[in-house]
Design an enzyme around this catalytic site. Structure first.
Site, PDB file in Angstrom:
ATOM      1  N   ALA A  95      -8.868   1.301   3.163  1.00 52.41           N
ATOM      2  CA  ALA A  95      -8.458   2.199   2.076  1.00 52.41           C
ATOM      3  C   ALA A  95      -7.365   1.574   1.216  1.00 52.41           C
ATOM      4  O   ALA A  95      -6.865   0.481   1.493  1.00 52.41           O
ATOM      5  CB  ALA A  95      -8.006   3.533   2.658  1.00 52.41           C
ATOM      6  N   HIS A  96      -6.980   2.320   0.174  1.00 48.22           N
ATOM      7  CA  HIS A  96      -6.035   1.775  -0.803  1.00 48.22           C
ATOM      8  C   HIS A  96      -4.658   1.514  -0.196  1.00 48.22           C
ATOM      9  O   HIS A  96      -4.178   2.247   0.644  1.00 48.22           O
ATOM     10  CB  HIS A  96      -5.926   2.671  -2.057  1.00 48.22           C
ATOM     11  N   ASN A  97      -4.069   0.431  -0.652  1.00 46.93           N
ATOM     12  CA  ASN A  97      -2.705   0.030  -0.288  1.00 46.93           C
ATOM     13  C   ASN A  97      -2.528  -0.354   1.177  1.00 46.93           C
ATOM     14  O   ASN A  97      -1.397  -0.447   1.663  1.00 46.93           O
ATOM     15  CB  ASN A  97      -1.686   1.106  -0.670  1.00 46.93           C
TER      16      ASN A  97
END
Length: 333
Positions: free
Chosen positions: A224-226
């Site tokens: 997922a993001h980051n």
């Protein structure tokens, strides 16, 4: 095509014993099925019983198994047979012309503002969007998608269906609906990274999602993001990592593990298959396992808290039982 045993040893090192350099090798095969023109290896001493019965032309072994191997026939002796086997497969692929060819397949779509190294190999139906970068000698198999401004380092391998830089799952609730949060970061992938088929790595919401050098990701993984994954960490298929989690270097994460968001996982952590990681792991080098059935959340939290105390409770009960036995023995005397 074939390779001589002498050519293999000249290229990879090791000591050829009990065999002739001119012996032709036509295939690399498993120990139990290898034939008289095939090379095999034995890494785990538990399978040493298969060695005597093997028909392989030559077997790669460690010094500890040298005598057993020589009693059977030719062997290549090396400190790390598994690593030697891995290098042998690479040598074989090169010798058979299986190495990727540099260039961009005619069906691939590369944005004029993307930068693809001349030595990179871009397969059929790939899409490389504006501002994306693909480094030297990297290989993108078929149908790989690299989003805007995402960067892939040198000598990476991305297998079919990989998606780099799709939007992270970011929405703000507003009036009973969901308001999209634009994902303004990118994905940065280091050197020597391999990513399995249909794995997805989302772009960051503001900062970038980062996959450091040497990371190995299996098929069907969701990052997922980051998220940040430290160098040389390996992750098996169907694992999912939620947003803003940081995973340290040299970790191993077994298949179908789940790691919730905003956690930190210390370097050299080992996580077993199907384990759900719900808290940060701060001590390096640990091995963690846990599967817990679904329940109403309030009950689940109470049961989980109790479960974590079971080992201490067991030790207290054992201590009380021992004390009772000691007291009974004293009374009888």
């Amino acid at each position: 095509m074939s390779l001589r045993l002498g050519d293999i040893v000249d290229a990879l090192g090791g000591s050829l014993e009990g065999g002739a350099r001119d012996t032709r090798i036509e295939r690399i095969a498993p120990l139990q099925s290898a034939g008289p023109a095939e090379l095999s290896f034995l890494n785990n001493p538990r399978y040493a019983a298969q060695l005597a019965a093997s028909r392989a032309a030559c077997v790669i072994v460690s010094p500890a198994l040298r005598a057993q191997a020589l009693a059977r026939g030719a062997c290549i002796v090396t400190p790390d047979p598994y690593a030697y086997f891995a290098r042998a497969t690479q040598l074989w692929a090169r010798s058979q012309g299986l190495a990727p060819v540099a260039g961009v397949h005619p069906s691939a779509v590369v944005h004029p503002e993307a930068r693809v190294a001349a030595s990179a190999s871009i397969g059929p139906l790939c899409v490389i969007e504006r501002g994306a970068v693909v480094g030297e000698h990297s290989v993108l198999k078929s149908r790989v998608s690299v989003g805007e401004r995402c960067r892939i380092g040198a000598r990476c391998i991305l297998h079919p269906g990989v998606v780099i830089g799709a939007d992270g799952f970011g929405f703000a609730p507003e009036g009973g609906a969901w308001l999209k949060i634009e994902q303004l970061g990118a994905v940065v992938i280091g050197d020597d990274v391999e990513i399995g088929a249909n794995t997805c790595i989302d772009r960051g919401a503001l900062d970038d999602t980062v996959i450091e050098d040497g990371v190995k990701l299996d098929n069907l993984i969701q990052i997922a993001h980051n998220v940040r994954i430290g160098r040389h960490t390996a992750m098996a298929g169907c694992t999912a990592v939620a947003g803003s989690t940081t995973i340290g270097a040299h970790c191993t994460i077994a298949g179908a593990a789940s790691i919730i968001g905003h956690l930190s996982i210390a370097e050299r952590t080992h996580i077993s298959t199907n384990t759900v990681v719900m808290r940060s792991i701060t001590e390096p080098g640990g091995h963690y396992t846990g599967v817990f059935p679904m329940d109403d959340n309030a009950h689940w939290e109470k049961n989980a808290a109790t479960l974590r105390q079971l080992y201490r409770l067991r030790e207290r009960v054992k201590a009380l039982e021992q004390q009772r036995q000691d007291d009974t023995g004293s009374q009888e005397q």
